[in-house]
Design an enzyme around this catalytic site. Structure first.
Site, PDB file in Angstrom:
ATOM      1  N   MET A  19      -5.664 -29.623  21.297  1.00 42.24           N
ATOM      2  CA  MET A  19      -6.305 -29.612  22.607  1.00 42.24           C
ATOM      3  C   MET A  19      -7.086 -30.910  22.818  1.00 42.24           C
ATOM      4  SD  MET A  19      -5.167 -26.746  23.358  1.00 42.24           S
ATOM      5  CE  MET A  19      -5.811 -26.632  25.006  1.00 42.24           C
ATOM      6  N   TYR A  23     -14.052 -28.622  23.593  1.00 45.28           N
ATOM      7  CA  TYR A  23     -15.260 -27.923  24.064  1.00 45.28           C
ATOM      8  C   TYR A  23     -15.613 -28.366  25.492  1.00 45.28           C
ATOM      9  CZ  TYR A  23     -16.291 -26.310  19.259  1.00 45.28           C
ATOM     10  OH  TYR A  23     -16.259 -25.724  18.026  1.00 45.28           O
ATOM     11  N   GLU A 121      -6.254 -26.386  17.215  1.00 47.36           N
ATOM     12  CA  GLU A 121      -5.000 -27.002  16.746  1.00 47.36           C
ATOM     13  C   GLU A 121      -4.006 -25.935  16.304  1.00 47.36           C
ATOM     14  OE1 GLU A 121      -5.359 -30.454  13.710  1.00 47.36           O
ATOM     15  OE2 GLU A 121      -7.201 -29.278  13.721  1.00 47.36           O
TER      16      GLU A 121
HETATM   17  P1  TTP Z   1     -11.434 -32.437  17.802  1.00 45.25           P
HETATM   18  O1  TTP Z   1     -10.054 -31.914  17.996  1.00 45.25           O
HETATM   19  O2  TTP Z   1     -11.699 -33.289  16.609  1.00 45.25           O
HETATM   20  O3  TTP Z   1     -11.861 -33.314  19.058  1.00 45.25           O
HETATM   21  P2  TTP Z   1     -11.787 -33.006  20.600  1.00 45.25           P
HETATM   22  O4  TTP Z   1     -10.864 -31.878  20.907  1.00 45.25           O
HETATM   23  O5  TTP Z   1     -13.174 -32.883  21.152  1.00 45.25           O
HETATM   24  O6  TTP Z   1     -11.229 -34.354  21.178  1.00 45.25           O
HETATM   25  P3  TTP Z   1      -9.778 -35.002  21.007  1.00 45.25           P
HETATM   26  O7  TTP Z   1      -9.163 -34.966  22.369  1.00 45.25           O
HETATM   27  O8  TTP Z   1     -10.048 -36.384  20.544  1.00 45.25           O
HETATM   28  O9  TTP Z   1      -8.995 -34.186  20.007  1.00 45.25           O
HETATM   29  O10 TTP Z   1     -12.450 -31.232  17.766  1.00 45.25           O
HETATM   30  C1  TTP Z   1     -12.225 -30.016  18.476  1.00 45.25           C
HETATM   31  C2  TTP Z   1     -13.561 -29.434  18.865  1.00 45.25           C
HETATM   32  O11 TTP Z   1     -14.297 -29.137  17.695  1.00 45.25           O
HETATM   33  C3  TTP Z   1     -14.406 -30.378  19.661  1.00 45.25           C
HETATM   34  O12 TTP Z   1     -14.148 -30.278  21.058  1.00 45.25           O
HETATM   35  C4  TTP Z   1     -15.793 -29.987  19.284  1.00 45.25           C
HETATM   36  C5  TTP Z   1     -15.670 -29.401  17.905  1.00 45.25           C
HETATM   37  N1  TTP Z   1     -16.182 -30.314  16.850  1.00 45.25           N
HETATM   38  C6  TTP Z   1     -17.467 -30.118  16.344  1.00 45.25           C
HETATM   39  O13 TTP Z   1     -18.150 -29.193  16.758  1.00 45.25           O
HETATM   40  N2  TTP Z   1     -17.948 -30.972  15.410  1.00 45.25           N
HETATM   41  C7  TTP Z   1     -17.222 -32.008  14.925  1.00 45.25           C
HETATM   42  O14 TTP Z   1     -17.705 -32.755  14.068  1.00 45.25           O
HETATM   43  C8  TTP Z   1     -15.894 -32.196  15.440  1.00 45.25           C
HETATM   44  C9  TTP Z   1     -15.046 -33.329  14.934  1.00 45.25           C
HETATM   45  C10 TTP Z   1     -15.421 -31.336  16.399  1.00 45.25           C
END
Ligand code: TTP
Length: 563
Positions: A19, A23, A121
């Protein structure tokens, strides 16, 4: 240690769907006026505006990064909208994000085996769906290819020039392509359709990688974000892997990756190619050696596991710097909060999915004030899990104290007159694992017992806090709660094997008690042969040779008054 698994003979089609700024998207759906705005989701604490945990792509254009705090993000992008993570029990409540992830999983799982790999994921095995498409409606026979599929990035295909979509169309419809590429073309069409469906039903965008195995699909899904997909044809694998820093590869971010750099001088995946399998086995053992040799060549036999539910539940919180916990009372307070959350999640898992967890594990991060042994880690501790918040709290505290004793060793005694106990805790988490599906008959028994007594327990072995295993720390994430998604253990094990004792029922001679009316809390008190009989009733296919006995199950249970 990584385990090498041989790749299956036929070509597979595997997708990794991730995704976009997840969040943020969930918050934007909840508050539509935020859509399209530079937005970030921040941790619940207010120090310097809170730590950013998700950043929208609009905000990223201004240079806003996840490593920033809210105040810093405001400096680089004054119009940024900062949304706080929902809070419950003094810590982040990730419930809405988890539920949103489940919505997506339910859509993606329509086309093939689906493995939920994290909160946002998913891996999909689309081999069968792609084979079927190739047999019935091969892309070369399709006149109109959807726009979303035409926006795919095909690794190795020239992306310069204005005819990009035309080139992609041609690649997808090539009649002279080999079977592997034709399957990937079908996979690309299927994933594009699934992604559009996700958008339509949930309003969320996602990105995807489509390849012949999980490793390559995962590498590709992050290459073109947001809302795009990337295909890795077999011929492009070498070019994709060669320049990649070795530490970026899954399972090579830690000690093994460092050893490759320091001991073998390997900094990119391409540099690993110069070592023979024997040489790598000599250095790292048979399994890891072969695994490394395979990684260098893009070989990965790991299966997509059919798992839509998490393999464990966890609840944790960090206490950085001055917020470190320094007394047992403060640790107990936070353990109680974490265990309550864990207990709620276990109950909804039982309710919704008919699953129980069998092991409770406590992890902590600690330091000592006068430390001669600063590398010593607080040992993780586990015990059989008993249902009911109070019992989980009690066991978690026992586990903590056992861990603390071991951690402190000879430094255990508090210095007289000192302000502290000589230790501090900077992270605490509790998790429930070994989750198994339970036979439907017994769910009602568990539920009804649980309804009667909210603290009802299904195990009492934790009373003597038997340490089953010391698991490695999951690492405390910047969020204060996490859900590990390990391999689902779907063995249907004996539910009653670890139950607590209650009272025996009066005797009677004929057995007509309904299995779901048995209070699980009494079963452990019964003679072994009666427990065996009960196990058989729950799991008839596993009947053991039950010895002749003087008493029978009917002696122990009477029907309820009205039955
Ligand atoms: P990710 O898939 O790492 O990032 P993302 O979806 O925000 O952005 P991207 O489009 O680059 O994939 O993380 C998924 C969610 O998990 C993210 O929206 C918020 C949460 N998260 C945390 O709470 N702490 C963290 O350190 C990380 C990496 C993610």
């Amino acid at each position: 240690m990584p385990v090498s698994r041989p790749e299956s003979l036929g070509a597979r089609v595997i997708a990794h769907v991730d995704m976009d700024c997840f969040y943020v998207q969930v918050e934007q759906r909840k508050q539509p006026h935020l859509s399209g705005q530079p937005t970030a989701v921040v941790q619940y604490n207010s120090w310097k505006g809170g730590g950013l945990i998700a950043v929208s792509y609009e905000a990223r254009k201004y240079g806003v990064k996840r490593s920033m705090r809210g105040d810093e993000a405001k400096q680089v992008c004054p119009q940024i909208q900062l949304v706080k993570v929902p809070v419950s029990r003094g810590k982040a409540d990730l419930c809405i994000y988890r539920n949103a992830g489940s919505e997506v999983v339910s859509i993606l799982s329509r086309k093939g085996r689906c493995e939920r790999a994290s909160i946002d994921e998913v891996y999909l095995d689309l081999t069968d769906a792609s084979e079927a498409m190739l047999a019935e409606t091969p892309p070369e026979s399709v006149e109109i290819i959807d726009e979303e599929a035409l926006k795919s990035h095909i690794l190795g295909l020239n992306e310069d020039g204005s005819n990009l979509k035309e080139n992609v169309r041609e690649w997808l419809r090539r009649s002279e392509a080999d079977h592997r590429d034709k399957l990937l073309a079908c996979g690309a069409l299927i994933v594009a359709e699934l992604r559009m469906q996700v958008l339509k039903e949930t309003e969320f965008t996602c990105s995807a990688g489509i390849a012949h195995n999980k490793m390559l699909a995962k590498l590709a899904s992050g290459m073109n974000k947001p809302a795009q997909q990337t295909v890795v044809p077999f011929v492009s694998v070498k070019g994709l892997l060669e320049p990649l820093p070795i530490k970026k590869m899954k399972q090579l971010g830690g000690k093994l990756g460092s050893s490759l750099q320091i001991d073998l001088g390997v900094n990119t995946v391409g540099e690993l190619l110069q070592f023979s399998e024997e040489k790598l086995q000599e250095r790292y053992g048979i399994n890891t050696g072969t695994w490394l040799w395979n990684v260098a060549r893009g070989i990965c036999g790991e299966e997509v596991e059919g798992r839509l539910l998490p393999k464990s539940h966890g609840s944790g919180k960090t206490f950085p710097g001055p917020r470190a916990l320094k007394t047992i009372a403060s640790v107990e307070h936070w353990l109680n909060e974490l265990c309550e959350e864990l207990s709620e999640r276990l109950h909804s898992d039982l309710d919704q999915n008919k699953r129980i967890a069998r092991t409770l594990t406590l992890h902590a991060r600690a330091f000592k004030f006068s430390d001669t042994d600063s590398h010593k880690k607080f040992p993780s501790k586990s015990c059989p899990l008993r249902y009911g918040a109070t019992k989980i709290q009690e066991d978690a505290l026992n586990l903590f104290q056992a861990g603390l004793r071991e951690y402190l060793g000879s430094h255990r005694i508090k210095t007289q007159g000192s302000q502290h106990n000589g230790w501090g805790i900077t992270g605490l988490s509790v998790s429930a694992s070994k989750i198994v599906a339970i036979p439907s008959d017994t769910c009602e028994a568990m539920q009804s017992a649980d309804d009667k007594d909210p603290n009802c327990s299904f195990s009492n072995q934790a009373q003597d806090v038997q340490e089953i295993s010391a698991l490695s720390s999951p690492g405390f994430q910047s969020t204060s709660s996490y859900s590990e998604l390990h391999e689902a253990d779907v063995r249907k094990e004996n539910l009653f094997g670890t139950s607590t004792l209650g009272q025996n029922g009066p005797r009677r001679d004929t057995w007509d008690y309904k299995i779901d009316e048995i209070d699980p809390s009494v079963v452990n008190e019964l003679p072994p042969e009666i427990q065996e009989e009960l196990r058989y009733l729950v799991r008839p296919q596993k009947r053991a040779n039950i010895p002749k006995r003087g008493s029978s199950i009917a002696h122990y249970f009477l029907p309820t008054k009205n039955s």
